[in-house]
Design a protein around this motif. Structure first.
Motif, PDB file in Angstrom:
ATOM      1  N   VAL A  92      -9.217  59.262  74.041  1.00 28.89           N
ATOM      2  CA  VAL A  92      -8.232  60.295  74.173  1.00 28.89           C
ATOM      3  C   VAL A  92      -7.257  59.816  75.154  1.00 28.89           C
ATOM      4  CG1 VAL A  92      -7.433  62.352  74.572  1.00 28.89           C
ATOM      5  CG2 VAL A  92      -9.675  62.204  73.484  1.00 28.89           C
ATOM      6  N   VAL A  93      -6.044  59.696  74.776  1.00 27.72           N
ATOM      7  CA  VAL A  93      -4.987  59.391  75.842  1.00 27.72           C
ATOM      8  C   VAL A  93      -4.283  60.798  76.078  1.00 27.72           C
ATOM      9  CG1 VAL A  93      -2.506  58.179  76.238  1.00 27.72           C
ATOM     10  CG2 VAL A  93      -4.597  56.748  75.540  1.00 27.72           C
TER      11      VAL A  93
ATOM     12  N   ILE B 140     -11.161  60.490  78.670  1.00 28.30           N
ATOM     13  CA  ILE B 140      -9.742  60.659  78.513  1.00 28.30           C
ATOM     14  C   ILE B 140      -9.018  59.545  79.395  1.00 28.30           C
ATOM     15  CG2 ILE B 140      -7.763  61.946  79.111  1.00 28.30           C
ATOM     16  CD1 ILE B 140      -9.763  64.290  78.873  1.00 28.30           C
ATOM     17  N   CYS B 141      -7.957  58.852  78.822  1.00 28.07           N
ATOM     18  CA  CYS B 141      -7.145  58.135  79.864  1.00 28.07           C
ATOM     19  C   CYS B 141      -5.999  59.126  80.096  1.00 28.07           C
ATOM     20  CB  CYS B 141      -6.921  56.808  79.194  1.00 28.07           C
ATOM     21  SG  CYS B 141      -5.283  56.083  80.049  1.00 28.07           S
ATOM     22  N   ALA B 142      -5.664  59.403  81.388  1.00 23.87           N
ATOM     23  CA  ALA B 142      -4.926  60.498  81.631  1.00 23.87           C
ATOM     24  C   ALA B 142      -3.426  59.756  82.227  1.00 23.87           C
ATOM     25  CB  ALA B 142      -5.213  61.487  82.807  1.00 23.87           C
ATOM     26  N   VAL B 143      -2.569  59.847  81.487  1.00 22.43           N
ATOM     27  CA  VAL B 143      -1.127  59.281  81.754  1.00 22.43           C
ATOM     28  C   VAL B 143      -0.039  60.067  82.330  1.00 22.43           C
ATOM     29  CG1 VAL B 143       0.812  57.728  81.109  1.00 22.43           C
ATOM     30  CG2 VAL B 143      -1.554  57.622  79.967  1.00 22.43           C
ATOM     31  N   ALA B 144       0.110  59.965  83.696  1.00 17.14           N
ATOM     32  CA  ALA B 144       1.355  60.666  84.211  1.00 17.14           C
ATOM     33  C   ALA B 144       2.691  59.992  83.829  1.00 17.14           C
ATOM     34  CB  ALA B 144       1.041  60.683  85.826  1.00 17.14           C
ATOM     35  N   PRO B 145       3.437  61.027  83.374  1.00 16.94           N
ATOM     36  CA  PRO B 145       4.664  60.247  82.890  1.00 16.94           C
ATOM     37  C   PRO B 145       5.442  59.666  84.049  1.00 16.94           C
ATOM     38  CG  PRO B 145       4.462  62.308  81.623  1.00 16.94           C
ATOM     39  CD  PRO B 145       3.357  62.336  82.762  1.00 16.94           C
ATOM     40  N   ASN B 146       5.396  60.409  85.116  1.00 22.18           N
ATOM     41  CA  ASN B 146       6.310  60.232  86.107  1.00 22.18           C
ATOM     42  C   ASN B 146       5.759  60.129  87.330  1.00 22.18           C
ATOM     43  OD1 ASN B 146       9.175  60.161  84.821  1.00 22.18           O
ATOM     44  ND2 ASN B 146       8.766  62.228  84.511  1.00 22.18           N
TER      45      ASN B 146
ATOM     46  N   VAL C 120      -0.561  51.143  79.580  1.00 25.48           N
ATOM     47  CA  VAL C 120      -0.295  52.491  78.632  1.00 25.48           C
ATOM     48  C   VAL C 120      -0.430  52.183  77.135  1.00 25.48           C
ATOM     49  CG1 VAL C 120       1.048  54.250  78.222  1.00 25.48           C
ATOM     50  CG2 VAL C 120       0.518  53.702  80.642  1.00 25.48           C
ATOM     51  N   LEU C 121       0.309  50.974  76.908  1.00 25.10           N
ATOM     52  CA  LEU C 121       0.505  50.478  75.499  1.00 25.10           C
ATOM     53  C   LEU C 121      -0.848  50.037  75.032  1.00 25.10           C
ATOM     54  CD1 LEU C 121       4.378  48.704  75.559  1.00 25.10           C
ATOM     55  CD2 LEU C 121       3.394  50.942  74.620  1.00 25.10           C
ATOM     56  N   ALA C 122      -1.569  49.279  75.984  1.00 28.25           N
ATOM     57  CA  ALA C 122      -2.682  48.731  75.566  1.00 28.25           C
ATOM     58  C   ALA C 122      -3.727  49.958  75.078  1.00 28.25           C
ATOM     59  CB  ALA C 122      -3.330  47.955  76.616  1.00 28.25           C
ATOM     60  N   ARG C 123      -3.623  50.931  75.996  1.00 25.25           N
ATOM     61  CA  ARG C 123      -4.474  52.064  75.674  1.00 25.25           C
ATOM     62  C   ARG C 123      -4.080  52.741  74.180  1.00 25.25           C
ATOM     63  NH1 ARG C 123      -9.313  52.143  77.464  1.00 25.25           N
ATOM     64  NH2 ARG C 123      -9.651  52.174  79.573  1.00 25.25           N
ATOM     65  N   LEU C 124      -2.771  52.723  73.846  1.00 24.95           N
ATOM     66  CA  LEU C 124      -2.142  53.378  72.624  1.00 24.95           C
ATOM     67  C   LEU C 124      -2.671  52.597  71.455  1.00 24.95           C
ATOM     68  CD1 LEU C 124       1.150  54.855  74.027  1.00 24.95           C
ATOM     69  CD2 LEU C 124      -0.798  56.241  73.516  1.00 24.95           C
TER      70      LEU C 124
END
Ligand code: CS2
Length: 505
Positions: free
Chosen positions: A46-47, A75-81, A126-130
């Motif tokens: 999950v991202v 989960i890989c948690a991505v903070a947008p900013n 992030v792109l690699a995770r997606l």
């Protein structure tokens, strides 16, 4: 000399507590639940975009339970900013404590966040995770404003973040841009799309997200990708519910005592937690039903009931409660006049606009919500709920108002929180206090011009087309009701308005 037994000796300073992390987890005090699985064996499936308190108290909790019997769903948690969550949780190996507030508070260390990324710092990761073959699900909690939608619910192509992403699609700043970039790369690699799950308080959240991603891709003239997204990608609807007050110092101190370890950013929520998901996650999706989520064909009914009743009443309590000098939801609910207003608003004005989903009794639902609002264990600050009013009012109250007008029902009570929102802005402008709202600049200007006269002041607010649909803003019964409520508030505060409304039919 023997010390005087009546004066206690100063306790020796206790050694500083160690920080929560993988290495110290074993030292957590008994009574605190810790991950019931080997985190090293878990894999990212999950991202998640937007690892704020709500995500960590809600979806990450469901995945934590799921990992106990299926290691594929870390989960890989991505903070947008903002790097804030990364900075707090990276030294803790992603571990943090969830406090479930009720008559007895339970503490639980959540282990489902395996990796945390700050998107602008690590765009390639992030792109690699997606684009990882194992990735099945992308979940989002980015709040209403994070979707970059115009007032009509479609993608705002003039939004600065969207303009940026249309020009630089490989280095996006919006979640719409990230999803589009991830889906484009998956298609190019011959992979199936991930399922995108909006977990924000947005009506029709799945279809709106899907339409926004499609509109973004079309604006780039990528007709083939748009067709692939429409044909293959899924954007199920969800309804999420759990009252999650922001973390404060008191919580950090309670958690440190319970855990025996320092946690830089624990989260808290009421024990009640609900996740309703449209039953079209597809094969290979996590079995969220096995850990308490409801999978159903009728999310829209749940979602509308929750947004209009719970969130509509919440925002009403926030603006009226602040004007009455209250600080928290429970405090506002302890005022008999405010509590009676909230109940009547929900039963007489909001419920008639709803079609209850099968199995839901709206009367019971209202009473359960009111009990949750009264929970004395929860200090949920009204100011937290009052934030971002320009985004929340249309979703929570204006749809109900439009429905009431169309059905010829009275709108006096429904107009009261709208007028209270205007008064809160006018008073903030008078004090020079900052507003937490993406439209803060415009709202502060309107607020600064307010004179305390219902006719002029409310007309200026109602002409804000980013908030009020033209037809509603022009509807006479609505305008008159907002104006009258505003005049009461300006002259005698919330209690004068509420005592007048208590006598309305
Ligand atoms: C609240 C919500 O902050 C707010 O605006 O109304 O976050 C509310 O607590 C949740 O939606 C409850 O599920």
């Amino acid at each position: 000399m023997t010390p005087d037994s009546s004066t206690p000796e100063a306790a020796p300073p206790s050694p500083p507590r160690p920080r929560l992390s993988h290495a110290t987890l074993g030292a957590a005090r008994p009574g605190v639940a810790v991950p019931a699985y080997d985190r090293a064996q878990t894999r990212v499936g999950v991202v998640h975009f937007g690892p704020g308190a709500f995500h960590r108290a809600h979806q990450a909790f469901f995945f934590d339970r799921l990992l106990a019997h299926d290691p594929r769903w870390a989960i890989c948690a991505v903070a947008p900013n903002s790097p804030a969550v990364f900075e707090a949780l990276a030294p803790q190996d992603g571990l943090y404590t969830l406090a479930e507030l009720d008559a007895e508070t339970r503490f639980r260390v959540i282990g489902s966040i395996k990796q945390i990324l700050v998107a602008p710092r690590s765009p390639q990761t992030v792109l690699a995770r997606l684009t990882a073959p194992d990735l099945a699900l992308v979940t989002l909690t980015v709040t209403e404003k994070g979707y970059c939608l115009a007032a009509d619910g479609t993608l705002d192509l003039t939004h600065p973040d969207i303009r940026h992403d249309l020009a630089a699609p490989q280095a996006p700043v919006s979640v719409i841009g990230w999803l589009a970039a991830g889906l484009a790369l998956r298609r190019a690699a011959g992979l199936a799309p991930f399922v995108s799950l909006s977990c924000d308080n947005l009506p029709e959240n799945g279809p709106r997200l899907g339409a926004a991603v499609e509109a973004f891709v079309r604006a780039r003239d990528d007709v083939d990708l748009a067709a692939w997204i429409v044909g293959e990608a899924r954007f199920p609807r969800t309804m999420v519910d759990s009252i999650t007050p922001a973390t404060d110092e008191a919580l950090k101190a309670r958690v440190a005592d319970a855990l025996g370890l320092i946690d830089a950013w624990p989260v808290q929520r009421e024990r009640f937690v609900q996740w309703v998901i449209e039953d079209r996650l597809g094969a290979g999706a996590p079995d969220l039903a096995s850990v308490g989520a409801t999978l159903t064909g009728d999310v829209a009914g749940f979602e509308q009931a929750k947004l209009r009743l719970l969130n509509g009443a919440h925002s009403s309590l926030a603006y009226l409660g602040l004007l009455a000098g209250c600080e928290t939801v429970a405090e506002a609910m302890a005022d008999p006049m405010i509590a009676a207003f909230a109940r009547r608003l929900m039963i007489d004005d909001i419920a008639p606009s709803l079609a209850a989903p099968t199995g839901m009794d709206l009367g019971v639902y209202v009473e359960v919500i009111l009990r949750r609002f009264r929970n004395p264990q929860i200090r949920h600050r009204l100011a937290q709920i009052a934030a971002d009013g320009s985004q929340k009012l249309p979703i929570r109250l204006l749809g109900t108002l439009a429905a009431a007008l169309a059905a010829g029902r009275p709108v006096q009570r429904l107009a009261a929180p709208v007028a209270a929102w205007m008064r809160v802005i006018a008073e903030a402008a008078r004090r020079g206090a900052p507003l937490a709202d993406p439209l803060a600049g415009v709202l502060a200007e309107v607020g600064a011009r307010c004179e305390g006269r219902g006719d002029r002041d409310t007309a200026a607010f109602l002409s804000l087309q980013a908030v009020f649909p033209t037809e509603l803003g022009a509807a006479e019964p609505f305008r008159r009701a907002v104006e009258a409520a505003y005049d009461d508030l300006a002259a005698g505060g919330a209690l004068r308005l509420l005592s007048r409304l208590a006598h309305e039919v």
